[in-house]
Motif scaffolding. Structure first.
Motif, PDB file in Angstrom:
ATOM      1  N   TYR A 185       0.818  -1.215   0.000  1.00 52.02           N
ATOM      2  CA  TYR A 185       0.000   0.000   0.000  1.00 52.02           C
ATOM      3  C   TYR A 185       0.854   1.268   0.000  1.00 52.02           C
ATOM      4  O   TYR A 185       0.335   2.363   0.201  1.00 52.02           O
ATOM      5  N   PHE A 186       2.164   1.129  -0.224  1.00 49.19           N
ATOM      6  CA  PHE A 186       2.995   2.315  -0.405  1.00 49.19           C
ATOM      7  C   PHE A 186       2.523   3.077  -1.646  1.00 49.19           C
ATOM      8  O   PHE A 186       2.072   2.482  -2.629  1.00 49.19           O
ATOM      9  N   SER A 187       2.642   4.382  -1.595  1.00 52.36           N
ATOM     10  CA  SER A 187       2.361   5.200  -2.767  1.00 52.36           C
ATOM     11  C   SER A 187       3.511   5.077  -3.762  1.00 52.36           C
ATOM     12  O   SER A 187       4.679   4.977  -3.356  1.00 52.36           O
ATOM     13  N   SER A 188       3.189   5.093  -5.039  1.00 55.78           N
ATOM     14  CA  SER A 188       4.227   5.034  -6.065  1.00 55.78           C
ATOM     15  C   SER A 188       5.102   6.286  -6.001  1.00 55.78           C
ATOM     16  O   SER A 188       4.624   7.379  -5.673  1.00 55.78           O
ATOM     17  N   PHE A 189       6.387   6.119  -6.311  1.00 55.69           N
ATOM     18  CA  PHE A 189       7.300   7.254  -6.412  1.00 55.69           C
ATOM     19  C   PHE A 189       7.299   7.797  -7.836  1.00 55.69           C
ATOM     20  O   PHE A 189       7.254   7.033  -8.806  1.00 55.69           O
ATOM     21  N   THR A 190       7.385   9.102  -7.952  1.00 59.40           N
ATOM     22  CA  THR A 190       7.732   9.696  -9.235  1.00 59.40           C
ATOM     23  C   THR A 190       9.232   9.472  -9.440  1.00 59.40           C
ATOM     24  O   THR A 190       9.961   9.175  -8.476  1.00 59.40           O
TER      25      THR A 190
ATOM     26  N   LEU B 231       2.608   5.497   3.104  1.00 55.93           N
ATOM     27  CA  LEU B 231       1.449   4.673   2.791  1.00 55.93           C
ATOM     28  C   LEU B 231       0.319   5.519   2.222  1.00 55.93           C
ATOM     29  O   LEU B 231       0.146   6.680   2.592  1.00 55.93           O
ATOM     30  N   ASP B 232      -0.465   4.902   1.357  1.00 60.48           N
ATOM     31  CA  ASP B 232      -1.706   5.520   0.882  1.00 60.48           C
ATOM     32  C   ASP B 232      -2.783   5.147   1.907  1.00 60.48           C
ATOM     33  O   ASP B 232      -3.525   4.175   1.736  1.00 60.48           O
ATOM     34  N   ILE B 233      -2.835   5.912   3.002  1.00 58.78           N
ATOM     35  CA  ILE B 233      -3.674   5.550   4.144  1.00 58.78           C
ATOM     36  C   ILE B 233      -5.166   5.522   3.800  1.00 58.78           C
ATOM     37  O   ILE B 233      -5.869   4.579   4.186  1.00 58.78           O
ATOM     38  N   PRO B 234      -5.700   6.504   3.088  1.00 54.07           N
ATOM     39  CA  PRO B 234      -7.128   6.429   2.739  1.00 54.07           C
ATOM     40  C   PRO B 234      -7.473   5.175   1.928  1.00 54.07           C
ATOM     41  O   PRO B 234      -8.481   4.512   2.196  1.00 54.07           O
ATOM     42  N   PHE B 235      -6.623   4.845   0.950  1.00 54.47           N
ATOM     43  CA  PHE B 235      -6.868   3.662   0.121  1.00 54.47           C
ATOM     44  C   PHE B 235      -6.790   2.394   0.962  1.00 54.47           C
ATOM     45  O   PHE B 235      -7.625   1.480   0.845  1.00 54.47           O
ATOM     46  N   LEU B 236      -5.805   2.314   1.846  1.00 54.47           N
ATOM     47  CA  LEU B 236      -5.634   1.148   2.716  1.00 54.47           C
ATOM     48  C   LEU B 236      -6.876   0.937   3.576  1.00 54.47           C
ATOM     49  O   LEU B 236      -7.414  -0.182   3.664  1.00 54.47           O
ATOM     50  N   ASN B 237      -7.367   1.990   4.217  1.00 54.86           N
ATOM     51  CA  ASN B 237      -8.527   1.844   5.094  1.00 54.86           C
ATOM     52  C   ASN B 237      -9.809   1.572   4.312  1.00 54.86           C
ATOM     53  O   ASN B 237     -10.687   0.835   4.787  1.00 54.86           O
ATOM     54  N   GLU B 238      -9.897   2.133   3.129  1.00 55.22           N
ATOM     55  CA  GLU B 238     -11.054   1.841   2.274  1.00 55.22           C
ATOM     56  C   GLU B 238     -11.116   0.349   1.959  1.00 55.22           C
ATOM     57  O   GLU B 238     -12.171  -0.282   2.044  1.00 55.22           O
ATOM     58  N   GLN B 239      -9.951  -0.215   1.614  1.00 57.30           N
ATOM     59  CA  GLN B 239      -9.926  -1.644   1.304  1.00 57.30           C
ATOM     60  C   GLN B 239     -10.174  -2.489   2.552  1.00 57.30           C
ATOM     61  O   GLN B 239     -10.877  -3.510   2.490  1.00 57.30           O
ATOM     62  N   LEU B 240      -9.638  -2.082   3.703  1.00 56.49           N
ATOM     63  CA  LEU B 240      -9.864  -2.832   4.942  1.00 56.49           C
ATOM     64  C   LEU B 240     -11.343  -2.882   5.303  1.00 56.49           C
ATOM     65  O   LEU B 240     -11.857  -3.926   5.723  1.00 56.49           O
ATOM     66  N   GLU B 241     -12.011  -1.763   5.167  1.00 59.83           N
ATOM     67  CA  GLU B 241     -13.445  -1.724   5.469  1.00 59.83           C
ATOM     68  C   GLU B 241     -14.216  -2.667   4.549  1.00 59.83           C
ATOM     69  O   GLU B 241     -15.145  -3.362   4.986  1.00 59.83           O
TER      70      GLU B 241
END
Length: 304
Positions: free
Chosen positions: A85-90, A110-120
């Motif tokens: 869930y790490f964010s991609s680097f430019t 981490l892409d925290i919003p995306f991680l929690n969205e998937q966890l839910e």
């Protein structure tokens, strides 16, 4: 605090190295079994396991071993790595990271919003497409793997920030926390080798193969990694229900056999290098495929 000396390790290797490995593996397996039994007994109330620990602590194998036990007992379990869930680097960020100008230990990686969205979604038993992070390309992609938890199934989420409530926002009553790290100290001529250097040696060997990092590059990150542990990991370890020592008494003898001359001459590692110089070597063929040590030397049952 448990302490083992170089002399004790060498003596056990000389007496019967196979028996030494077996004793060590069973001691670790006993810790894992106790945790898996508790997770099994409370699976309905706490379907999510948050497994945390500093870099090089053996989180991945610990999670896989817990999963294997639970699966074997009829409790279907899914392990999800927070690393994905790490964010991609430019390209510019990747260059800054190589120069040590980005805090790679920060939860902001981490892409925290995306991680929690998937966890839910996972907890609600809805399907999600899991991501996969390519460390060599520093890019996150779809893995092609869909996870849909069924009622009663268990999810193990492993990563250095798993116990941080600012990162994982699930209700406390739904989770079981596990903290893993090297806790044993190794005595070298009256001096104590800090576990951070054991984890560093593990990482140097692993990262050179799996993350395209030179030994010097990994060693050069030690100060930043330790700073990250103090800021982002240690403040939350008290939230764990279980605390596991992942040190394997024979492991330094195996790691020594795989060390290059470059590792043995890197600056700032004098006590670690002194310990390696005094240790008897052990053939890696004696290391079981399911051992946590395999996470760092390769050819393990859980290699992906």
């Amino acid at each position: 605090m448990r302490v083992i000396s170089i002399e004790e390790i060498n003596r056990a290797l000389k007496e019967d190295s196979a028996a030494f490995v077996a004793r060590t593996e069973e001691a670790y397996a006993a810790q894992i079994r106790a945790i898996a039994e508790d997770i099994r007994d409370h699976a309905e109330q706490r379907p999510v396991v948050l497994l945390s620990g500093p870099s090089g602590s053996g989180k991945t194998t610990s999670a896989q071993l817990i999963e294997a036990l639970l699966d074997g007992w009829g409790h279907e379990t899914h392990t999800v790595s927070m690393d994905n869930y790490f964010s991609s680097f430019t390209p510019e960020q990747a260059e800054l990271a190589r120069a040590g100008k980005i805090d790679l230990e920060s939860p902001n990686r981490l892409d925290i919003p995306f991680l929690n969205e998937q966890l839910e979604e996972i907890v609600a038993c809805r399907p999600v497409m899991l991501p996969k992070y390519d460390f060599k390309a520093t890019t996150r992609r779809d893995s092609g793997q869909v996870l849909q938890r069924k009622p009663g199934e268990i999810v193990i989420l492993e990563g250095i920030h798993a116990l941080n409530p600012e990162v994982i926002r699930l209700p406390e009553e739904q989770v079981c926390g596990v903290y893993v790290s090297v806790r044993t100290r190794v005595e070298v001529d009256g001096e104590i080798l800090h576990p951070a250097y054991i984890r560093l040696l593990r990482r140097m060997l692993r990262d050179n193969v799996h993350r395209a990092r030179s030994y010097a590059e990994t060693a050069g990150m030690l100060q930043s990694v330790e700073r990250g542990e103090e800021l982002y990991i240690m403040p939350y370890k008290h939230r764990a229900r279980f605390d596991v020592d992942t040190f394997h008494d024979y492991e330094l003898s195996v790691l020594k056999a795989l060390c290059t001359e470059e590792i043995l001459q890197l600056p700032g590692l004098a006590l670690l290098q002194k310990a390696l110089a005094q240790l008897e070597e052990m053939d890696e063929a004696l290391v079981p495929a399911t051992s946590l040590v395999r996470e760092f030397i390769g050819n393990g049952a859980f290699d992906q």
